[in-house]
Scaffold this motif. Structure first.
Motif, mmCIF file in Angstrom:
data_model
loop_
_atom_site.group_PDB
_atom_site.id
_atom_site.type_symbol
_atom_site.label_atom_id
_atom_site.label_comp_id
_atom_site.label_asym_id
_atom_site.label_seq_id
_atom_site.Cartn_x
_atom_site.Cartn_y
_atom_site.Cartn_z
ATOM 1 N N GLY A 367 9.220 -12.433 -14.010
ATOM 2 C CA GLY A 367 9.593 -13.254 -12.932
ATOM 3 C C GLY A 367 10.927 -12.671 -11.958
ATOM 4 O O GLY A 367 11.350 -13.350 -11.088
ATOM 5 N N ALA A 368 11.514 -11.826 -12.696
ATOM 6 C CA ALA A 368 12.564 -11.036 -12.216
ATOM 7 C C ALA A 368 12.343 -10.186 -10.890
ATOM 8 O O ALA A 368 10.946 -9.527 -10.808
ATOM 9 N N PRO A 369 13.015 -9.943 -10.041
ATOM 10 C CA PRO A 369 12.884 -9.353 -8.786
ATOM 11 C C PRO A 369 12.436 -7.951 -8.915
ATOM 12 O O PRO A 369 11.549 -7.429 -8.107
ATOM 13 N N GLU A 370 13.023 -7.153 -9.827
ATOM 14 C CA GLU A 370 12.452 -5.783 -10.110
ATOM 15 C C GLU A 370 10.914 -5.726 -10.239
ATOM 16 O O GLU A 370 10.242 -5.017 -9.649
ATOM 17 N N PHE A 371 10.549 -6.406 -11.232
ATOM 18 C CA PHE A 371 9.144 -6.405 -11.400
ATOM 19 C C PHE A 371 8.239 -6.982 -10.380
ATOM 20 O O PHE A 371 7.202 -6.477 -10.037
ATOM 21 N N GLN A 372 8.747 -7.980 -9.695
ATOM 22 C CA GLN A 372 7.977 -8.679 -8.661
ATOM 23 C C GLN A 372 8.106 -7.771 -7.537
ATOM 24 O O GLN A 372 7.085 -7.837 -6.514
ATOM 25 N N GLY A 373 8.907 -6.933 -7.228
ATOM 26 C CA GLY A 373 9.049 -6.203 -6.299
ATOM 27 C C GLY A 373 7.817 -4.965 -6.258
ATOM 28 O O GLY A 373 7.464 -4.700 -5.095
ATOM 29 N N VAL A 374 7.770 -4.555 -7.430
ATOM 30 C CA VAL A 374 6.927 -3.505 -7.657
ATOM 31 C C VAL A 374 5.250 -4.001 -7.265
ATOM 32 O O VAL A 374 4.443 -3.421 -6.835
ATOM 33 N N LEU A 375 5.344 -5.269 -7.935
ATOM 34 C CA LEU A 375 3.906 -6.050 -7.413
ATOM 35 C C LEU A 375 3.524 -6.299 -6.023
ATOM 36 O O LEU A 375 2.637 -5.983 -5.645
ATOM 37 N N LEU A 376 4.889 -6.306 -5.409
ATOM 38 C CA LEU A 376 4.539 -6.428 -3.810
ATOM 39 C C LEU A 376 4.345 -5.199 -3.195
ATOM 40 O O LEU A 376 3.581 -5.135 -2.310
ATOM 41 N N ASP A 377 4.949 -3.831 -3.769
ATOM 42 C CA ASP A 377 4.596 -2.632 -3.355
ATOM 43 C C ASP A 377 2.977 -2.386 -3.642
ATOM 44 O O ASP A 377 2.393 -1.803 -2.814
ATOM 45 N N LEU A 378 2.328 -2.626 -4.725
ATOM 46 C CA LEU A 378 1.290 -2.607 -5.021
ATOM 47 C C LEU A 378 0.334 -3.246 -4.096
ATOM 48 O O LEU A 378 -0.546 -2.727 -3.500
ATOM 49 N N LEU A 379 0.718 -4.586 -3.931
ATOM 50 C CA LEU A 379 -0.262 -5.427 -2.984
ATOM 51 C C LEU A 379 -0.332 -4.715 -1.337
ATOM 52 O O LEU A 379 -1.245 -4.425 -0.688
ATOM 53 N N GLU A 380 1.101 -4.126 -1.247
ATOM 54 C CA GLU A 380 1.209 -3.662 0.307
ATOM 55 C C GLU A 380 0.162 -2.234 0.271
ATOM 56 O O GLU A 380 -0.393 -2.072 1.268
ATOM 57 N N HIS A 381 0.119 -1.575 -0.949
ATOM 58 C CA HIS A 381 -0.393 -0.213 -1.027
ATOM 59 C C HIS A 381 -1.944 -0.408 -0.623
ATOM 60 O O HIS A 381 -2.384 0.203 0.290
ATOM 61 N N LEU A 382 -2.423 -1.702 -1.347
ATOM 62 C CA LEU A 382 -4.038 -1.786 -1.088
ATOM 63 C C LEU A 382 -4.241 -2.339 0.121
ATOM 64 O O LEU A 382 -5.375 -2.144 0.639
ATOM 65 N N VAL A 383 -3.373 -3.211 0.882
ATOM 66 C CA VAL A 383 -3.671 -3.876 1.766
ATOM 67 C C VAL A 383 -3.670 -2.700 3.024
ATOM 68 O O VAL A 383 -4.796 -2.623 4.093
ATOM 69 N N LEU A 384 -2.794 -2.033 3.179
ATOM 70 C CA LEU A 384 -2.437 -1.093 4.176
ATOM 71 C C LEU A 384 -3.689 0.094 3.908
ATOM 72 O O LEU A 384 -4.391 0.590 4.975
ATOM 73 N N PHE A 385 -4.157 0.249 2.853
ATOM 74 C CA PHE A 385 -5.212 1.217 2.105
ATOM 75 C C PHE A 385 -6.384 0.863 2.792
ATOM 76 O O PHE A 385 -7.350 1.395 3.661
ATOM 77 N N GLY A 386 -6.703 -0.574 2.859
ATOM 78 C CA GLY A 386 -7.878 -1.412 3.313
ATOM 79 C C GLY A 386 -7.889 -1.173 4.738
ATOM 80 O O GLY A 386 -8.871 -0.956 5.559
ATOM 81 N N ASP A 387 -6.456 -1.616 5.799
ATOM 82 C CA ASP A 387 -6.645 -1.392 6.895
ATOM 83 C C ASP A 387 -6.893 0.080 7.653
ATOM 84 O O ASP A 387 -7.443 -0.038 8.746
ATOM 85 N N ALA A 388 -6.765 0.973 6.823
ATOM 86 C CA ALA A 388 -6.780 2.278 7.266
ATOM 87 C C ALA A 388 -8.318 3.025 6.999
ATOM 88 O O ALA A 388 -8.654 3.935 7.432
ATOM 89 N N LEU A 389 -8.869 1.970 6.161
ATOM 90 C CA LEU A 389 -10.422 2.497 5.652
ATOM 91 C C LEU A 389 -11.374 2.590 6.974
ATOM 92 O O LEU A 389 -11.323 1.420 7.530
ATOM 93 N N GLN A 390 -11.866 3.683 7.131
ATOM 94 C CA GLN A 390 -12.882 3.783 7.941
ATOM 95 C C GLN A 390 -14.310 3.991 7.323
ATOM 96 O O GLN A 390 -14.592 4.995 6.640
ATOM 97 N N ALA A 391 -15.169 3.154 7.754
ATOM 98 C CA ALA A 391 -16.572 3.224 6.992
ATOM 99 C C ALA A 391 -17.234 4.750 7.225
ATOM 100 O O ALA A 391 -17.854 5.188 6.383
ATOM 101 N N ASP A 392 -16.969 5.051 8.486
ATOM 102 C CA ASP A 392 -17.920 6.249 8.960
ATOM 103 C C ASP A 392 -17.290 7.745 8.490
ATOM 104 O O ASP A 392 -17.765 8.805 8.634
ATOM 105 N N ASP A 393 -16.002 7.800 7.812
ATOM 106 C CA ASP A 393 -15.493 9.029 7.153
ATOM 107 C C ASP A 393 -15.373 8.792 5.756
ATOM 108 O O ASP A 393 -14.603 9.670 5.115
#
Length: 536
Positions: A367-393
């Motif tokens: 529940g501490a900010p250090e651990f929760q911050g890493v989870l937020l980083d993980l979530l951001e990585h996957l969301v932005l990865f999905g936004d950049a995903l192009q089906a044709d490439d």
């Protein structure tokens, strides 16, 4: 309209400061009273759809939400209403029209929410976002779940800026990431109430929602155990022809969901206090999720390239949680076997803490900010990865995955014959490779030839189980050579553990031999070998 928002549970100690912060920004409160509709069988919920009518101040709004492209996103339609009644005709021309028409006569109010919301639109680097702090309750069948959550919804601008704003609030107010929507929690609560035979229906002709005077009670211990059951892995079934980046996104998102949901339960969202066994299992499932994600990164390799800092942070937290997991395994699994073998109990209780103590301490850790911050980083990585995903490439996933799985399997085959003579470190590395291969196999289900998969799956499960039992014995032996050496029967424990290790090592060797003989992985879209022309 696509709605994208981040949700956070606000711990009790942080609520006053967070509300003061919002008031300083000029946030104004508004009362929200909503009723959510579904069938008795939860047809809409199973399709990921939430349907509600909500009073916002003096106005009524009908809203339906359907799944979006990621964990943060929902497709939302809003329609003003004169009162708390549904008009399903507005969905006739949409893609969900046929489903709504099918269930129209079966819809009933399954649960209600009563919330006081403080909200404020604030600027971000490239646009704006809405902060909304909700305080209230979800009620179904007389059972109530408290709501104390902060939502940050992007209005316009870059998604990365929404994450940057969320990170500021997370760190300042020690928030806990919570992926479940009110609808998801309400559906679980209504299902629980229905199983208990409690009436979850509300009068359809009521003109207002008055939940203040309801005789609602908080979930009892057994109900909490059901509402906050540990989340286990549920790998996606990949469709034929899927690209490598799309396959990674599906698998990594499922790992992230397992990590985040168990972390939020362990951190005590909704004010729930699960029992000792659940807390132990949360720690275990968080570590399983992290290990599976790390396997996912190795499996997809250069095609995904997650940030190095994120990989290092998750590995560090994985090891920290492993310390708690090791002590709980000794207490709950190894120690009972020692007692059964004749070892007297430690009446002075000078060594191991009570079962679950370490897992309980980890509730503050996750529940501490250090651990929760890493989870937020993980979530951001996957969301932005999905936004950049192009089906044709995106290149096909099957060839790369087929090559990698069989390469990992062959590496295990080469090491297996010398297992009985190997030292502990070598055996431990082989165990990790077997576990990694099993997770990788699960990530590629749907692409694998089912006929060849069955013996490999059985052999992998058996080998991982045997090697896991052996590893638990090694961990216990290390304990009784170190902190546990003060135990009056430490020598008894070490003797029994050494003898049992030999037995488990032979069992693991047999399981590894069976795995080596189980064949190779083959993908269903692999082309059969060409045959030579038949001579006349």
């Amino acid at each position: 309209m696509l709605e994208r928002e981040l949700k956070f549970h606000v711990p009790a100690r942080q609520r006053a400061a967070l509300k003061a912060h919002l008031r300083k920004l000029g946030a104004q409160p508004i009362e929200l009273h909503a009723r959510y509709y579904d069938t008795r069988e939860q047809t809409l919920a199973r399709a990921g759809i939430a349907l509600r009518v909500r009073r916002e101040g003096e106005a009524w709004v009908q809203t339906i939400k359907t799944p979006g492209p990621d964990e943060l996103s929902r497709v939302e339609w809003n329609h003003p209403r004169p009162g708390p009644t549904l008009d399903l005709s507005v969905y006739a021309a949409t893609h969900i029209g046929p489903l709504i028409e099918t269930v129209a006569d079966q819809l009933r109010c399954r649960y209600v929410t009563q919330v006081v919301r403080m909200k404020k639109v604030v600027p971000t680097e490239s646009g704006s976002a809405e902060l909304a702090y909700d305080e209230g309750a979800i009620i179904a069948g007389g059972i109530v779940l408290p709501i104390h959550e902060l939502e940050l919804e992007g209005i316009d601008g870059a998604t990365s800026d929404l994450f940057a704003l969320s990170r500021e609030w997370l760190m300042r107010h020690r928030l806990v990431l919570e992926l479940r929507s009110k609808a998801a929690r309400g559906d679980a609560l209504a299902e629980l109430a229905s199983r208990k035979g409690l009436d979850t229906a509300w009068e359809p002709d009521a003109t207002a929602l008055n939940t203040r005077n309801l005789r609602a009670r908080h979930p009892d211990v057994g109900q909490v155990e059901r509402l906050a059951a540990p989340v286990r892995s549920n790998p996606p079934t990949l469709p034929h022809g899927i690209g490598i980046r799309a396959a990674y996104l599906a698998c990594a998102n499922e790992c992230m969901s397992q990590i985040l949901r168990n972390s939020s339960f362990l951190a005590g969202v909704d004010g729930m206090k699960p029992g000792r066994s659940h807390r132990i299992d949360y720690v275990h499932q968080i570590r399983v999720g992290i290990r599976r994600l790390r396997t996912c990164w190795k499996l997809y390799g250069d095609a995904v390239n997650p940030p190095h800092a994120l990989q290092a942070d998750l590995t560090r937290h994985f090891r920290a949680l492993g310390q708690a997991r090791d002590l709980d395994v000794i207490q709950t699994e190894v120690l009972p076997r020692l007692m059964q073998a004749g070892m007297p109990p430690d009446t002075e209780q000078a060594d191991l803490p009570p079962p679950g103590t370490e897992a309980a301490a980890r509730s503050q850790y996750v529940g501490a900010p250090e651990f929760q911050g890493v989870l937020l980083d993980l979530l951001e990585h996957l969301v932005l990865f999905g936004d950049a995903l192009q089906a044709d490439d995106d290149t096909p996933a099957a060839p790369l995955l087929s090559k990698r799985l069989n390469a990992w399997l062959n590496a295990i085959r080469r090491q297996s014959p010398g297992f009985l003579e190997a030292d502990w470190d070598t055996r431990h590395r082989l165990r990790k490779r077997v576990k990694r291969l099993r997770y990788a196999m699960e990530f590629t289900q749907g692409l694998l030839d089912a006929g060849r998969l069955a013996p490999l799956r059985d052999a992998l499960v058996s080998a991982q189980k045997s090697l896991g039992h052996l590893n638990d014995l090694y961990v216990a032996a290390e304990y009784y050579r170190g902190d546990g050496a003060r135990h009056p029967c430490a020598m008894f424990a070490l003797g029994w553990l050494a003898a049992t290790q030999e037995h488990e090592a032979r069992a693991a060797h047999v399981a590894l031999h069976a795995l080596a003989a189980a064949g190779n992985f083959r993908f269903t879209d692999a082309k059969p070998a060409k045959r030579g022309k038949r001579k006349s």
